[in-house]
Design an enzyme around this catalytic site. Structure first.
Site, PDB file in Angstrom:
ATOM      1  N   ASP A  29       0.859  -1.166   0.000  1.00  0.00           N
ATOM      2  CA  ASP A  29       0.000   0.000   0.000  1.00  0.00           C
ATOM      3  C   ASP A  29       0.905   1.228   0.000  1.00  0.00           C
ATOM      4  O   ASP A  29       2.109   1.138   0.300  1.00  0.00           O
ATOM      5  CB  ASP A  29      -0.893  -0.033   1.241  1.00  0.00           C
ATOM      6  N   ASP A  31      -0.278   5.138   0.826  1.00  0.00           N
ATOM      7  CA  ASP A  31      -0.578   6.106   1.885  1.00  0.00           C
ATOM      8  C   ASP A  31      -0.428   5.444   3.244  1.00  0.00           C
ATOM      9  O   ASP A  31      -1.119   4.468   3.548  1.00  0.00           O
ATOM     10  CB  ASP A  31      -2.004   6.652   1.737  1.00  0.00           C
TER      11      ASP A  31
END
Length: 364
Positions: A29, A31
């Protein structure tokens, strides 16, 4: 009580070698994992470079729909994590693929969100429109910092006129240097509340995004690396991949402890540098759970958890200082194998009290 007398508990097995030696691809991922806001998480670009030198390949799987894969790859490269557009899977791409499959090439679609939403729709041959009066067959709603009342109003009108409502993701928040801020799920909730329609959500934890990244990278033993339980960890589990939760984003220790059975990670670290080190096992001993220099146990049936320093000097083990939290997770999850239950924790000594304060855990 022996470890074999208790049900398997996520996190308990640990990993005797660094994940780079066990997993061929990390599905990261972005963020809260690689960066927070515009800036890299300290030390993570260097850690990812080391992981690559060890032979691990990297794929980037983000629910943030605002930017195109090209823009995401350029930002990663600027931060010291070299990437190409093909290394990036966004939730906008997943939503566009689903809409094209359901409605066919050329269908009219109203995008709500950042430029990445419209770009993904055009890339699969859909026709992008700007107003509800253009009679879109679907509204695709993704995150965008500039999304405001006007775009939400167009979406509401189009959906009430019969358009399908498709959301790129349901994340209620996004991490920022100022703390959690409203994410796409919050804005999707506004539209859904007004229309009375439940949207189709195509991003994580739907396994399609991770599956596409596995296909592109040819991964045999992928490891999902994320900061969210409801998207990254659950998405990894649904895709049949192990997961590493990092605490550099939105998930805090209290949320981790309360996780339900489908959102419990296999590994835990402070940040993505956890790819480079072994992960300690948590062992069942005398009715409690021990990790490094810490022991956690449930006090009575349904009682609080108790944490105590159990090793020489009450050390937290080499590395990340999370051994006590690992022990607490194992103790709580063994007590509640099938339920999502908040934990109440108390300290048995001053070192444990300091650890609970650092993790902002509720004491009782």
């Amino acid at each position: 009580m022996s470890a074999h007398a208790l049900p398997p508990v996520p996190l308990a097995a640990g990993l005797t070698e660094p994940p780079t030696a066990v997993h061929d691809v990390a599905l990261l991922d972005l963020d809260g994992v690689v960066y927070v806001g515009p800036d890299a998480v300290p030390g993570v670009p260097e850690a990812l470079a080391t992981a690559r030198r060890a032979g691990m390949r990297l794929g980037f799987v983000t629910n943030n729909a605002a930017r195109t894969p090209q823009e995401v790859a350029r930002h990663l490269t600027e931060l010291g994590v070299p990437a190409g557009a093909d290394d990036v899977i966004t939730s906008s791409q997943a939503a566009a693929t689903v809409v094209a499959q359901r409605l066919g090439a050329g269908a009219r679609v109203l995008p709500v969100g950042g430029p990445g939403v419209a770009a993904a729709l055009r890339a699969v041959g859909l026709t992008v429109v700007e107003r509800a009066e253009d009679e879109p067959a679907a509204v695709v709603q993704g995150y965008g910092r500039d999304v405001g009342w006007a775009q939400l109003a167009e979406a509401v009108v189009a959906i009430r006129n019969g358009a399908h409502h498709v959301a790129t993701n349901g994340d209620a928040t996004i991490p920022s240097p100022r703390g959690p801020l409203p994410g796409n799920g919050a804005m999707v909730g506004v539209v859904s509340a007004v229309t009375g329609r439940v949207p189709l959500i195509t991003g994580k934890p739907d396994p399609a995004m991770h599956a596409e990244c596995v296909r592109r990278t040819g991964a045999h033993r992928p490891l999902v690396v994320g900061d969210r339980l409801d998207t990254d960890v659950e998405g990894g589990r649904r895709a049949g991949a192990a997961s590493l939760l990092v605490l550099s984003g939105v998930t805090d220790p209290a949320t981790l402890l309360a996780a339900g059975p489908h959102q419990r990670p296999d590994l835990l670290s402070a940040d993505a540098s956890g790819l480079l080190v072994p992960h300690p096992a948590v062992t069942a001993e005398g009715g409690g759970w021990r990790c490094g220099g810490w022991e956690a146990r449930a006090v009575g049936e349904g009682g609080p958890l108790e944490l105590r320093s159990a090793g020489p000097g009450g050390h937290e083990g080499p590395g990340d200082g999370l051994d006590g939290l690992r022990a607490l997770c194992a103790a709580h999850w063994a007590q509640h194998p099938d339920d999502e239950v908040p934990a109440v924790v108390r300290a048995a000594d001053s070192r444990a009290e300091a650890a609970l304060l650092r993790w902002a855990l509720r004491t009782g």
